[in-house]
Scaffold this active site. Structure first.
Site, PDB file in Angstrom:
ATOM      1  N   ARG A  49       0.850  -1.200   0.000  1.00  0.00           N
ATOM      2  CA  ARG A  49       0.000   0.000   0.000  1.00  0.00           C
ATOM      3  C   ARG A  49       0.883   1.245   0.000  1.00  0.00           C
ATOM      4  O   ARG A  49       0.610   2.206  -0.698  1.00  0.00           O
ATOM      5  CB  ARG A  49      -0.947   0.019   1.200  1.00  0.00           C
ATOM      6  CG  ARG A  49      -1.646   1.368   1.339  1.00  0.00           C
ATOM      7  CD  ARG A  49      -2.875   1.415   2.242  1.00  0.00           C
ATOM      8  NE  ARG A  49      -2.865   0.502   3.340  1.00  0.00           N
ATOM      9  CZ  ARG A  49      -2.141   0.662   4.461  1.00  0.00           C
ATOM     10  NH1 ARG A  49      -1.372   1.718   4.640  1.00  0.00           N
ATOM     11  NH2 ARG A  49      -2.203  -0.241   5.405  1.00  0.00           N
ATOM     12  N   TYR A 101     -16.021  17.366 -14.481  1.00  0.00           N
ATOM     13  CA  TYR A 101     -16.443  15.964 -14.599  1.00  0.00           C
ATOM     14  C   TYR A 101     -17.493  15.643 -13.522  1.00  0.00           C
ATOM     15  O   TYR A 101     -17.332  15.997 -12.348  1.00  0.00           O
ATOM     16  CB  TYR A 101     -15.205  15.072 -14.438  1.00  0.00           C
ATOM     17  CG  TYR A 101     -15.500  13.603 -14.432  1.00  0.00           C
ATOM     18  CD1 TYR A 101     -15.874  12.940 -15.587  1.00  0.00           C
ATOM     19  CD2 TYR A 101     -15.405  12.870 -13.253  1.00  0.00           C
ATOM     20  CE1 TYR A 101     -16.155  11.587 -15.577  1.00  0.00           C
ATOM     21  CE2 TYR A 101     -15.680  11.509 -13.231  1.00  0.00           C
ATOM     22  CZ  TYR A 101     -16.051  10.875 -14.393  1.00  0.00           C
ATOM     23  OH  TYR A 101     -16.330   9.535 -14.380  1.00  0.00           O
ATOM     24  N   ASP A 173      -7.042  18.992 -13.971  1.00  0.00           N
ATOM     25  CA  ASP A 173      -7.421  17.656 -14.419  1.00  0.00           C
ATOM     26  C   ASP A 173      -7.069  17.589 -15.909  1.00  0.00           C
ATOM     27  O   ASP A 173      -7.721  18.222 -16.742  1.00  0.00           O
ATOM     28  CB  ASP A 173      -8.921  17.436 -14.187  1.00  0.00           C
ATOM     29  CG  ASP A 173      -9.373  16.023 -14.548  1.00  0.00           C
ATOM     30  OD1 ASP A 173      -8.726  15.383 -15.418  1.00  0.00           O
ATOM     31  OD2 ASP A 173     -10.387  15.564 -13.981  1.00  0.00           O
ATOM     32  N   LYS A 198      -8.493   6.532 -19.049  1.00  0.00           N
ATOM     33  CA  LYS A 198      -8.838   7.051 -20.373  1.00  0.00           C
ATOM     34  C   LYS A 198      -7.640   6.900 -21.322  1.00  0.00           C
ATOM     35  O   LYS A 198      -7.167   5.800 -21.515  1.00  0.00           O
ATOM     36  CB  LYS A 198      -9.333   8.496 -20.227  1.00  0.00           C
ATOM     37  CG  LYS A 198     -10.315   8.707 -19.053  1.00  0.00           C
ATOM     38  CD  LYS A 198     -11.631   7.976 -19.209  1.00  0.00           C
ATOM     39  CE  LYS A 198     -12.466   7.950 -17.929  1.00  0.00           C
ATOM     40  NZ  LYS A 198     -12.727   9.224 -17.289  1.00  0.00           N
TER      41      LYS A 198
HETATM   42  C1  LIG Z   1     -13.132   9.608 -15.973  1.00  0.00           C
HETATM   43  C2  LIG Z   1     -12.701  10.929 -15.438  1.00  0.00           C
HETATM   44  C3  LIG Z   1     -12.419  11.106 -14.081  1.00  0.00           C
HETATM   45  C4  LIG Z   1     -12.596  10.009 -13.060  1.00  0.00           C
HETATM   46  O1  LIG Z   1     -11.694   8.970 -13.243  1.00  0.00           O
HETATM   47  P1  LIG Z   1     -11.995   7.423 -12.850  1.00  0.00           P
HETATM   48  O2  LIG Z   1     -10.765   6.737 -13.313  1.00  0.00           O
HETATM   49  O3  LIG Z   1     -13.245   7.018 -13.552  1.00  0.00           O
HETATM   50  O4  LIG Z   1     -12.169   7.399 -11.368  1.00  0.00           O
HETATM   51  C5  LIG Z   1     -11.996  12.368 -13.666  1.00  0.00           C
HETATM   52  N1  LIG Z   1     -11.876  13.392 -14.540  1.00  0.00           N
HETATM   53  C6  LIG Z   1     -12.140  13.252 -15.851  1.00  0.00           C
HETATM   54  C7  LIG Z   1     -11.990  14.416 -16.761  1.00  0.00           C
HETATM   55  C8  LIG Z   1     -12.568  12.024 -16.340  1.00  0.00           C
HETATM   56  O5  LIG Z   1     -12.863  11.893 -17.661  1.00  0.00           O
END
Ligand SMILES: *Cc1c(COP(=O)(O)O)cnc(C)c1O
Length: 387
Positions: A49, A101, A173, A198
């Site tokens: 962890r 998001y 982000d 993604k």
């Molecule tokens: C998908 C996404 C998240 C969240 O990520 P997870 O891996 O699904 O927890 C945060 N910000 C953006 C812009 C996203 O597309």
């Protein structure tokens, strides 16, 4: 050696580091614990962890790509966010964009209601509203650019400069563009986060997240928090995502080339009312996209003529775009925000925000672009025939 190119960094993460057997591709360390060398003599890693060699390699590669000082790999994008907001106390304000998001918004909203911090929501492109919000001197300013699903941009450098004047943390982000197309730390941000689920993993088979900091000590602090609250990522997911990362620059080149062709095609089709794509001269922030980004990305959205029935027909007819949430994988996806990602929003608020009943979002994949265009063409023809 002179500074390495991003493509080199992405490909070479952890390559040829195995001293035991000379494995070219680094092995996955699945062990949850590590022996002490001897009494009171811990090694670099003790418990998975807290630290794991596979995760460290992935973190190192991402930190280099973002040109940051420290990387932390988390179990999901949202757990990266959970970790970052540990920097906030109940008296602190977090300033977020009104169109961030949905999962981020839900978390911020629910935690703020429980008094963990104060939350301010603003349209960061509304100068007056933004100035008013900044007079409250938020402790943390959250940026997400381009936005989902309308591909609106925020000027990172300009907002970071304002936020820095009173010492706020600036968080970006960077999920939609990745460090290959946008490097927020070089534009004044302190912290970048990713949903590696993604583009970074890019094959729709891992859920993971990452945090990269400009300052080394801030990264060490967030790494401490990730271990403390248990948000660190798994070795297997780190291995998979690093495997995806190796082809990220090459994938993005093709994703972008196809997205540009598809945007042009959509723009020319009579069943399409409006295309949201930062690569068009007509996009209100095209100039900002050119200066802030190294490319226009491969996400786009468009309004169909007609209403909700037309979006249903479009989705029924399309073959090569899977109707699914998420984005950034090798396969093309279509999402209907009104019934999917933004279904939780009240209809009038959603439409005021620009997310109409006939808005469709595409994540353009790596299939032959001729096939994607011809699929879109037959589906749009069916939409037109229904009006
Ligand atoms: C998908 C996404 C998240 C969240 O990520 P997870 O891996 O699904 O927890 C945060 N910000 C953006 C812009 C996203 O597309």
């Amino acid at each position: 050696m002179s500074k390495l190119g991003q493509q080199t960094i992405a490909v070479r993460g952890g390559i040829d580091t195995d001293t035991q057997h000379g494995a070219v591709v680094p092995p996955i360390y699945l062990s949850s614990n590590y022996t002490f060398k001897s009494y009171d003599q811990p090694r670099e890693y003790d418990y998975a962890r807290r630290g794991n060699p596979t995760r460290s390699q992935f973190a190192q590669a991402l930190a280099e790509l973002e040109e940051g000082a420290f990387g932390v790999i988390t179990s999901t994008g949202l757990s990266a966010i959970t970790t970052i907001i540990q920097l906030l106390s109940p008296q602190d304000t977090l300033l977020i964009p009104h169109d961030c998001y949905g999962g981020s918004y839900r978390m911020f909203d629910h935690l703020a209601r429980r008094g963990l911090f104060k939350l301010q929501v603003v349209d960061q492109n509304d100068e007056d509203a933004l100035s008013a919000a900044l007079t409250h001197q938020p402790k943390m300013v959250w940026i997400e650019t381009p936005s989902n699903p309308l591909l609106r941009l925020v000027d990172i450098k300009s907002l970071a400069t304002k936020a820095k004047s009173f010492g706020a943390y600036v968080v970006v982000d960077n999920t939609f563009l990745t460090p290959i197309l946008q490097q927020p730390l070089k534009l004044g941000a302190d912290i970048v986060l990713h949903s590696c689920t993604k583009y970074i993993n890019g094959h729709s088979d891992v859920v993971a997240g990452a945090i990269i900091t400009k300052d080394h000590q801030l990264g060490v602090d967030l790494d401490w928090w990730a271990n403390c609250i248990g948000t660190t990522g798994s070795a297997f997911d780190s291995y998979m995502a690093m495997r995806g990362l190796r082809t990220l620059p090459v994938r993005l080149r093709q994703h972008q080339e196809s997205a540009a062709k598809i945007a042009e095609f959509l723009q020319s089709h009579p069943a399409v009312e409006k295309v949201n794509y930062p690569g068009f001269d007509s996009h209100p922030q095209h100039a900002l996209a050119l200066s802030q980004q190294a490319g226009f990305g491969a996400m786009l959205s468009f309004d169909l003529v007609g209403d909700i029935e037309q979006s249903q027909i479009f989705v029924q007819e399309i073959k090569l775009f899977c109707l699914a949430e998420s984005l950034g994988g090798v396969e093309s996806l279509v999402a209907h925000p009104a019934t999917m990602t933004h279904a939780g929003m009240e209809e009038s608020a959603r439409i005021t925000a620009g997310i109409s009943n006939s808005l469709m979002r595409l994540s353009v994949g790596l299939e032959s672009v001729e096939d994607l265009v011809s699929d879109l063409s037959q589906s749009l023809d069916a939409v037109l025939a229904s009006i």
